[in-house]
Design an enzyme around this catalytic site. Structure first.
Site, PDB file in Angstrom:
ATOM      1  N   LYS A 254       2.905   5.960  -5.629  1.00 20.36           N
ATOM      2  CA  LYS A 254       2.888   4.957  -6.682  1.00 20.36           C
ATOM      3  C   LYS A 254       1.487   4.389  -6.924  1.00 20.36           C
ATOM      4  CE  LYS A 254       4.150   1.075  -3.713  1.00 20.36           C
ATOM      5  NZ  LYS A 254       5.125   0.052  -3.377  1.00 20.36           N
ATOM      6  N   ARG A 255       0.605   4.581  -5.967  1.00 21.03           N
ATOM      7  CA  ARG A 255      -0.764   4.124  -6.171  1.00 21.03           C
ATOM      8  C   ARG A 255      -1.444   4.910  -7.300  1.00 21.03           C
ATOM      9  NH1 ARG A 255      -3.509   0.916  -2.043  1.00 21.03           N
ATOM     10  NH2 ARG A 255      -5.395   1.254  -3.231  1.00 21.03           N
TER      11      ARG A 255
END
Length: 498
Positions: A254-255
């Site tokens: 998700k980064r």
RNA sequence: GUCCCCUUCGUCUAGAGGCCUAGGACACCGGGUUUUCAUCCCGGCAACGGGGGUUCGAAACCCCCAGGGGACGCCA
């Protein structure tokens, strides 16, 4: 011949992940193609991180995608319960077998000793892993400590020599030396099983015939196989799927990429398109068709058509596919209904209206003010951020620090967001109005808009994150070198980054 | 560091020794249709990681190297 039974076993510790849906899709296709069953099991043995909300969200997201299951915590079934937290008695019972046969042992080592051991092993550049300290304890010593109530875990014994050889449906024979395998903890000091133990026990009792899971598990397969052997159970057949990747080829995270299924829902993707796209990750229809339903994929399914290079999740291609669905598969009537449900979901509208009601004189004022709730990335460029006292560097700093702060937030309520913003502004020694300015532009595309804190809480973490990232990119982006400096500064004044 | 997995256009992929001058799709570029734009249609750009074998013949089979990824938690 054994009935084919496959499962998806998500851990309810976060947002519903596209990787979970991806693995679920292949498990479901495989099972149904063989006239078997696909079931869902919740792996909530991590008491600290598991939440009921996450579980509910994951089930809802998988259902939204149409990846239904025939047994699970919500629908029940003959091999339940389907939530590991409700199966403790079974694990306690089964671990006794291993303890009695000497295949598992109690370990009283403290975290301090384990850490020191680890540091030493790093220094010596020797293999990492438990050194077998407590294996040398005599029965009397173990009994004495148990009587004193010393906190402990239960680990599994590992052969000291030889190789574990197993067969993977896609990769063929895989050989891993036992010396590479750690004496895995099976029961934690809180009495709950670890993934490795619960997973094997449950797969056996739920009569799972084929374990189709991510490639990240290859290295722990020997532990699992060894447990089957210790128990005298027949192991399932294993299949390790390639991992979905970020554009830089690292494991999808998700980064670097939106990974929540809810993000795609909120961004206006159709579930059929999302699941169709996932079916194109590492797999193709024998006739080369690119547009297909889960049912069509199931009837044409052939596991051997999986290609092993880790596929990059390409949002552009998903978007194209979604457009194709919208244009060609959705009637005008359906479009109206779908759009109405998406844009005017009551719970969403109920939160947006109070924000803008005081700011409008006529209905014609509504759309311009509220459009950013219904749009993708705002149309902004560097000039959108022109400000009397903030330069591009400070702007990027604010946006990046905000992004990192949001990422590490445990809950994402309105008040949490406000608190994060005010405390971050204070630590950065910026007036709150200056601090908030770039957020207004990044989130709404305008310097003048509805409350940014409220807006963010309505939009949700994923969309917020995407907009912050977009804004940073518009301002020239952050190079790896700049990121390092920023990260250091961020840590220095107490920011937590995940 | 140790071990494991992987490797065809920028991206998703087709390819099961000759059908490969390597095909399709996204993205990108050009053209056409359209009162604009988008859609749609047509065209273009663009890849077998490197080196050794095996074979009459290798993108495909074998070996080595390189590169990428993953695992090495009382997370899953």
């Amino acid at each position: 011949m054994l009935k084919v039974r496959t499962r998806i076993a998500p851990s309810p510790t976060g947002d519903p992940h596209v990787g979970t849906a991806y693995i679920a899709l292949f498990n479901r296709c495989f099972a149904h193609q063989h006239g078997g069953e696909f079931i869902l099991r919740i792996e909530d043995t991590d008491q600290v991180r598991s939440t009921a909300k996450s579980e509910a969200d994951i089930l809802a997201a998988l259902r939204w995608l149409g990846l239904s299951w025939s047994e699970g915590p919500d629908v029940g079934g003959p091999r339940g319960p389907y939530r590991q937290s409700e199966r403790s008695a079974l694990y306690s019972l089964e671990i006794k077998t291993l303890l009695a046969s000497g295949h598992a042992f109690r370990c009283f080592c403290t975290a301090d000793r384990l850490n020191a051991l680890r540091v030493q092993q790093m220094q010596d550049k020797s293999a990492l892993g438990y050194d077998g300290h407590c294996l040398r304890l005599s029965q009397d010593e173990v009994a004495a400590r148990l009587e004193q109530g010393v906190e402990h875990v239960i680990r599994m014994r590992i052969p000291e020599e030889g190789d574990c050889v197993f067969y993977d449906m896609l990769r063929g024979e895989i050989r891993i030396a036992w010396q590479q395998i750690d004496m895995q903890v099976l029961i934690k000091s809180d009495g709950l099983p670890t993934y490795h133990f619960a997973n094997v026990v449950d797969d056996h009792h739920m009569q799972i015939s084929h374990v189709i899971r991510g490639e990240e598990w290859i290295n722990s397969t020997p532990k699992h196989l060894l447990l089957y052997q210790y128990f005298g159970w027949t192991p399932p057949t294993y299949c390790h799927m390639p991992l979905l990747r970020n554009p830089d080829k690292s494991k999808l995270s998700k980064r670097k990429n939106p990974t929540s299924i809810n993000y795609y829902r909120d961004m206006g993707y159709l579930p059929q398109a999302v699941v169709n796209y996932l079916g194109q990750m590492g797999w193709t229809m024998p006739d080369g068709r690119e547009v297909f339903t889960v049912a069509e994929m199931t009837s044409a399914f052939d596991l051997s058509r999986v290609s092993l290079g880790g596929p990059v999740f390409d949002v552009d291609k998903l978007t194209w596919l979604n457009g194709k669905y919208l244009r060609e598969q959705v009637s005008d009537e359906d479009f109206i209904a779908l759009y109405r449900d998406w844009a005017f979901a009551p719970h969403k509208v109920a939160r947006i209206v109070p924000l803008l009601k005081d700011r409008v004189d006529r209905f014609t004022d509504v759309a311009p003010l509220a459009s950013f709730f219904l749009a993708g990335l705002p149309a902004i460029d560097a000039s959108s951020f022109a400000h009397k006292s903030l330069d591009a560097e400070v702007l990027k700093r604010v946006l990046q620090f905000t992004l990192w702060s949001f990422e590490s937030m445990r809950s994402f309520s309105r008040d949490d967001i406000e608190h994060t913003c005010t405390s971050l502004a204070a630590r950065m020694e910026l007036k709150i109005r200056d601090f908030l300015f770039p957020l207004f532009v990044a989130i709404s595309g305008k310097a003048v808009s509805t409350s940014v804190v409220d807006s963010i809480s309505i939009l949700g973490l994923d969309i917020t994150r995407a907009r912050l990232r977009h804004a940073i990119a518009v301002l020239g982006g952050v190079s790896n070198k700049e990121a390092k400096v920023l990260e250091k500064d961020f840590q220095q004044f107490g920011g937590i980054s995940d």
